[in-house]
Design a protein around this motif. Structure first.
Motif, PDB file in Angstrom:
ATOM      1  N   HIS A   1      18.751  46.424 129.223  1.00 41.77           N
ATOM      2  CA  HIS A   1      18.592  47.848 129.542  1.00 41.77           C
ATOM      3  C   HIS A   1      18.668  47.997 131.048  1.00 41.77           C
ATOM      4  O   HIS A   1      18.617  46.998 131.777  1.00 41.77           O
ATOM      5  CB  HIS A   1      17.246  48.386 129.025  1.00 41.77           C
ATOM      6  CG  HIS A   1      16.071  47.604 129.529  1.00 41.77           C
ATOM      7  ND1 HIS A   1      15.605  47.692 130.822  1.00 41.77           N
ATOM      8  CD2 HIS A   1      15.277  46.688 128.922  1.00 41.77           C
ATOM      9  CE1 HIS A   1      14.572  46.876 130.980  1.00 41.77           C
ATOM     10  NE2 HIS A   1      14.359  46.235 129.844  1.00 41.77           N
TER      11      HIS A   1
ATOM     12  N   ASP B   1      12.864  41.652 135.244  1.00 47.19           N
ATOM     13  CA  ASP B   1      12.127  42.772 134.647  1.00 47.19           C
ATOM     14  C   ASP B   1      10.649  42.732 135.026  1.00 47.19           C
ATOM     15  O   ASP B   1      10.054  43.750 135.371  1.00 47.19           O
ATOM     16  CB  ASP B   1      12.279  42.732 133.124  1.00 47.19           C
ATOM     17  CG  ASP B   1      11.706  43.981 132.470  1.00 47.19           C
ATOM     18  OD1 ASP B   1      12.281  45.067 132.671  1.00 47.19           O
ATOM     19  OD2 ASP B   1      10.679  43.879 131.776  1.00 47.19           O
TER      20      ASP B   1
ATOM     21  N   HIS C   1      11.512  51.625 133.008  1.00 43.51           N
ATOM     22  CA  HIS C   1      12.598  51.921 132.063  1.00 43.51           C
ATOM     23  C   HIS C   1      11.956  52.440 130.789  1.00 43.51           C
ATOM     24  O   HIS C   1      10.739  52.512 130.685  1.00 43.51           O
ATOM     25  CB  HIS C   1      13.449  50.667 131.818  1.00 43.51           C
ATOM     26  CG  HIS C   1      12.672  49.512 131.265  1.00 43.51           C
ATOM     27  ND1 HIS C   1      12.474  49.331 129.914  1.00 43.51           N
ATOM     28  CD2 HIS C   1      12.017  48.498 131.875  1.00 43.51           C
ATOM     29  CE1 HIS C   1      11.753  48.233 129.737  1.00 43.51           C
ATOM     30  NE2 HIS C   1      11.448  47.714 130.899  1.00 43.51           N
TER      31      HIS C   1
ATOM     32  N   HIS D   1       8.599  45.576 137.189  1.00 46.75           N
ATOM     33  CA  HIS D   1       7.429  46.305 136.689  1.00 46.75           C
ATOM     34  C   HIS D   1       6.257  46.199 137.656  1.00 46.75           C
ATOM     35  O   HIS D   1       5.498  47.142 137.838  1.00 46.75           O
ATOM     36  CB  HIS D   1       6.998  45.770 135.324  1.00 46.75           C
ATOM     37  CG  HIS D   1       7.856  46.263 134.198  1.00 46.75           C
ATOM     38  ND1 HIS D   1       7.994  47.594 133.897  1.00 46.75           N
ATOM     39  CD2 HIS D   1       8.621  45.583 133.308  1.00 46.75           C
ATOM     40  CE1 HIS D   1       8.817  47.720 132.859  1.00 46.75           C
ATOM     41  NE2 HIS D   1       9.220  46.515 132.491  1.00 46.75           N
TER      42      HIS D   1
ATOM     43  N   ARG E   1      17.254  50.541 134.529  1.00 47.91           N
ATOM     44  CA  ARG E   1      15.984  51.054 135.052  1.00 47.91           C
ATOM     45  C   ARG E   1      16.296  52.387 135.734  1.00 47.91           C
ATOM     46  O   ARG E   1      17.445  52.747 135.910  1.00 47.91           O
ATOM     47  CB  ARG E   1      15.363  50.111 136.085  1.00 47.91           C
ATOM     48  CG  ARG E   1      15.562  48.638 135.893  1.00 47.91           C
ATOM     49  CD  ARG E   1      14.691  47.816 136.851  1.00 47.91           C
ATOM     50  NE  ARG E   1      13.319  47.857 136.429  1.00 47.91           N
ATOM     51  CZ  ARG E   1      12.820  47.096 135.447  1.00 47.91           C
ATOM     52  NH1 ARG E   1      13.564  46.217 134.829  1.00 47.91           N
ATOM     53  NH2 ARG E   1      11.552  47.210 135.100  1.00 47.91           N
TER      54      ARG E   1
END
Ligand SMILES: [Zn+2]
Length: 372
Positions: free
Chosen positions: A295, A248, A308, A252, A297
């Motif tokens: 989750h 993650d 996300h 990002h 993206r």
């Protein structure tokens, strides 16, 4: 009514009741013993996209000079003509071991879908949903707020056979709040929580995690993994949760090759974990491994792969992989269907032969995972 007839009826009733009681005792015993799973290991890869899990490296992103600096190097390692070859290069454990012996859900190419039920599509609400089975709309921040909902690890930790034998090793330092370690009593070691153990291997990892640089502002996932592995070998928990984070963070930051490198390394750690599990009698053949993410993206437009959240289309799309003695071999599940992240909590309990109940609503388990 004559007394004799009454007595006969009473005897008959007693006989019927007796059979019913016997039958229910028998089915309760069967219910308790039908599962071969005695230990549970859960691993999450934060914000890992299903697109790479099922398709390998992305053809557009691997050629994009903004997101991929060493395009030739990345292609050399992970490129191939078909999605099937590419995904096996990127996630060899998932696409060899689990494909042959377990189940993989979430390939939308076949209409096989698993999604967040929560409307937020970021980490804390996702982890809350995985472990409480309840996409509580009150859980809508990544802040260090104690989760008010009872989670399934806590529920398992309350069962006498599991008391004090549920542990979590996490890279992100919000997990003690998500799992509410204060209330739940689960052992949670997060980020650079000191590893207070007498085992020399854990002391070594402790020294290393304090001496390393922290390129992402948290301990590198390898330390989370090694601490979890050595804890497993030394203290033999019955339920172990490992939460990785790097995928993650690198996404990002827009570093596609690092996102891919971390995903590949984490697959390797999971392979090493499974090998370790099969080398220890307490775990061999009696442990189910569940791998998923919090989750998804974005993908449209392609630059949305970095992001996300509810404003990013399709970021609720996730995936799920399972392998263990109670999980029939389905490989890549190609049937059309819709599952939700909230179903994972009750499924984890069912794997151990338990019914997860909590003061909040708990979503139905996924039957195909725990019933052979
Ligand atoms: Zn994120």
């Amino acid at each position: 009514m004559p007394r004799a007839e009454n007595t006969t009826k009473y005897m008959k009733l007693r006989y019927v009741l007796g059979i019913a009681v016997l039958f229910s005792i028998q089915s309760a015993v069967i219910g308790q013993t039908k599962q071969q799973t005695e230990n549970l290991v859960i691993v999450t890869l934060d914000g890992m996209r299903w697109q790479e899990v099922f398709g390998g490296v992305d053809e557009v992103l691997i050629n994009d000079s903004v997101f991929t600096a060493d395009r030739d190097g990345l292609k050399k390692m992970f490129w191939a003509a078909t999605p099937e070859e590419r995904r096996e290069k990127l996630f060899p454990f998932l696409w060899k071991e689990i494909l042959q012996k377990g189940q993989l859900y979430g390939n939308r190419k076949y209409g096989n879908k698993i999604d967040n039920a929560n409307p937020y599509w970021f980490s804390y609400p996702g982890y809350n949903e995985i472990f409480t089975g309840y996409p509580d709309t009150g859980v809508n921040s990544n802040d260090k707020i104690l989760d008010p909902n009872i989670n399934v690890l806590e529920f398992i930790n309350k069962q006498p056979a599991y008391k004090g034998r549920v542990a979590a090793f996490t890279t992100w330092d919000v997990f003690p709040y998500i799992l509410n370690s204060k209330r739940s009593g689960i052992f949670v070691n997060a980020d650079v929580d000191t590893l207070h153990f007498t085992a020399s291997s854990l002391q070594l990892i402790n020294d290393m995690q304090f001496l390393t640089s922290r390129p992402l502002g948290v301990r590198p996932d390898i330390f989370t993994y090694m601490a979890a592995r050595e804890y497993l070998k030394t203290y033999k928990p019955r339920v172990l949760y490992i939460a990785f984070d790097e995928t993650d963070d690198f996404a990002h930051e827009g570093h596609y090759e690092q996102y891919i490198a971390s995903a590949h390394a984490e697959d390797g750690m999971i392979a090493d974990l499974w090998k370790t599990i099969q080398s220890i009698p307490q775990y061999r053949g009696k442990t189910t491994l569940v791998i998923t993410c919090d989750h998804g993206r974005g993908d449209k437009p392609k630059s949305n792969w970095r992001h996300h959240g509810s404003d990013i289309p399709d970021a609720q799309e996730i995936w799920l992989a399972v392998i263990g003695p109670d999980t029939k071999v389905l490989g890549e599940v190609k049937e059309q269907g819709q599952l939700y992240q909230k179903q994972i909590a009750a499924t984890l309990a069912e794997l151990l032969g338990l019914k997860f109940t909590a003061p909040h609503p708990v979503a139905e388990p996924i039957h195909t995972i725990y019933s052979k």
